[in-house]
Design an enzyme around this catalytic site. Structure first.
Site, PDB file in Angstrom:
ATOM      1  N   CYS A  19     -71.320  20.467  22.952  1.00  0.00           N
ATOM      2  CA  CYS A  19     -71.607  19.062  22.624  1.00  0.00           C
ATOM      3  C   CYS A  19     -70.782  18.108  23.496  1.00  0.00           C
ATOM      4  O   CYS A  19     -70.987  18.058  24.702  1.00  0.00           O
ATOM      5  CB  CYS A  19     -71.401  18.801  21.137  1.00  0.00           C
ATOM      6  N   HIS A  59     -75.158  22.504  18.757  1.00  0.00           N
ATOM      7  CA  HIS A  59     -74.013  23.117  18.077  1.00  0.00           C
ATOM      8  C   HIS A  59     -74.380  24.526  17.622  1.00  0.00           C
ATOM      9  O   HIS A  59     -74.980  24.681  16.564  1.00  0.00           O
ATOM     10  CB  HIS A  59     -73.624  22.285  16.850  1.00  0.00           C
ATOM     11  N   GLU A  79     -72.490  26.651  16.330  1.00  0.00           N
ATOM     12  CA  GLU A  79     -71.774  26.936  15.075  1.00  0.00           C
ATOM     13  C   GLU A  79     -72.461  26.312  13.866  1.00  0.00           C
ATOM     14  O   GLU A  79     -72.081  26.584  12.730  1.00  0.00           O
ATOM     15  CB  GLU A  79     -70.316  26.469  15.190  1.00  0.00           C
TER      16      GLU A  79
END
Lengths: 257, 216
Positions: B84, B194, B196
């Protein structure tokens, strides 16, 4: 290729347990928030919203631990709202693993709080929650007002103007609750949802009143919402998230399957 | 045998809990260290360079703490994943905050989506670009292993990357414009989305990163 409309189950959490009221009265216990969040993640929920309704200070510590546990096991975005009043509250929740925080009444008491929060943490994690009700009489042009205290207290603030102001102050997303629909299972207030969605450049999450899957479809197609939030239809097993997504996909809505 | 280590660079910009938790989740035999210490970062087997928030604040901390030098040094010898704003910080310059010079590891700009932003049908698109969008794999890459073509990942950003050298682009996403959402050169792999926060697909990518030996 296009961005998917999101389905967001909402966990109302009191002292570490998930509850859901009907118009905020007559609460039923639906269990452990970590287990429920994991189940929604497995079902393909696009995000989880965690609304903390804990009243006591000690209970707030429980909330932080619950957020930590969810963030350790659930790898989709997590928004935490309820009782966010200071920059420290935001930092605590982000450090616990929240991706976004929902700011509600604190924005009304101090609109600059949203500006300060967005400058400090970035608009991407600042969701402004708006609780609105229709206040225009029948035959009058439609008008909606912001309410506080679980929908009991009018503020005199116009909901559309407020949402525009919050976006100017740095809100990255609007969580719009149709307070006259919350808990009714009659569906979102669609004209309200459409008015706000058209007024702001940021994504709008529609909330309040979902009773069936057509309501989710209507929120996106008629209301123009970018995401739809629901609690009880999912919590009590009336519908699963995959069912909701398939239903929406069959009606031409782009979803993540 | 000692566990392999992955350092998540901590330069004070927000929540690193999620990326550390996700790495731990996929890497049973991997030690995850969240640190701002240059020596520890350079001693790790792999490095993750995350970032959230506004680019001005990120870049001022990156410069103050000398993170740019650490990233450049680490990338010479070990796999590095930028996520990001971490990816955006690797570009030449960002339009955010009235124009901010970045690390210039990759030649290219970080641009505002524009207002209004419209899709092919002329419908207005919301900014930030927030939610699950499709990642088109432009080339085969070890980090795409086991991930379906056009799989959806979670995005949240108001500025997008445009690399000058198209040959570095390994993934793209359409959102009114074609965004370069994954770049790769040598040991560096960068994603706008992202991983995650991208559920199963994101965890697969992080697992692939933990197995990646870099370069190719």
């Amino acid at each position: 290729m296009s961005l998917a409309k999101r389905i967001i189950p909402c966990l109302d959490v009191d002292n570490g347990r998930v509850v859901k009221g009907v118009n905020f009265v007559g609460i039923r216990d639906a269990g452990d928030p970590v287990e429920i969040a994991k189940r929604y993640n497995e079902q393909g929920a696009d995000e989880i919203t965690f609304l903390d309704i804990t009243a006591t200070h000690e209970g707030r510590d429980t909330t932080v631990h619950t957020v930590e546990h969810i963030a350790e096991e659930v790898f989709i975005p997590l928004t935490v709202g309820g009782g966010i009043r200071t920059v420290d509250d935001i930092r605590t929740m982000l450090n616990a693993g929240a991706d976004k925080v929902g700011i509600n009444s604190a924005a009304i008491f101090n609109p600059d709080f949203v500006k300060e929060a967005a400058e400090r943490f970035g608009s991407q994690c600042i969701v402004v929650a708006i609780d609105a009700k229709q206040v225009s009489a029948e035959g009058e042009p439609l008008r909606w007002e912001i309410f506080t205290h679980g929908g009991r207290k009018p503020t005199g603030i116009d909901a559309v103007e407020w949402s525009e102001k919050m976006v100017r102050n740095g809100a990255g997303e609007i969580l719009l609750t149709s307070m006259d629909r919350d808990g009714t299972k009659n569906g979102f207030n669609l004209p309200l949802t459409r008015a706000i969605s058209d007024a702001v450049s940021v994504p709008v999450i529609a909330s309040g009143g979902v009773g069936n899957l057509d309501h989710l479809v209507d929120g996106v197609i008629q209301g123009g919402a970018d995401a739809v939030l629901a609690a009880s239809i999912f919590h009590f097993g009336e519908y699963s998230v995959p069912e909701a997504k398939r239903y929406m996909a069959e009606r031409g809505i782009t979803v993540r399957l | 045998m000692a566990k392999s280590t992955v350092a998540v660079i901590d330069y004070g910009m927000g929540n690193l809990h999620s990326v550390a938790s996700a790495l731990k989740h996929v890497g049973d035999d991997v030690e995850v260290i969240v640190t701002g210490d240059a020596d520890k970062i350079l001693a790790a087997d792999r490095v993750v360079f995350p970032g959230v928030g506004a680019i001005r604040d990120c870049m001022s901390e990156i410069k103050r703490l000398g993170v740019g030098e650490v990233v450049a040094e680490a990338a010479k010898t070990k796999p590095l994943l930028a996520i990001c704003v971490g990816m955006q910080a690797l570009m030449t310059r960002s339009e955010e905050n009235n124009g901010i010079d970045c690390l210039d590891v990759f030649a290219g700009d970080v641009k505002f989506f524009g207002n209004p932003l419209n899709d092919v049908n002329g419908d207005q698109l919301k900014v930030p670009h927030m939610g699950w969008n499709q990642l088109h794999q432009v080339v085969e890459h070890p980090l795409w292993s086991d991930i379906e073509q056009d799989e959806r990942f979670y995005f949240v950003h108001s500025y997008y990357v445009h690399a000058e050298d198209e040959s570095l682009v390994v993934g793209t996403t359409d959102y009114g414009v074609k965004i370069h959402t994954a770049l790769h050169r040598d040991n560096i792999f960068a994603t706008q989305f992202h991983p995650e926060k991208s559920s199963t697909a994101g965890l697969k990518l992080l697992g692939n990163f933990l197995r990646w030996d870099g370069q190719s």
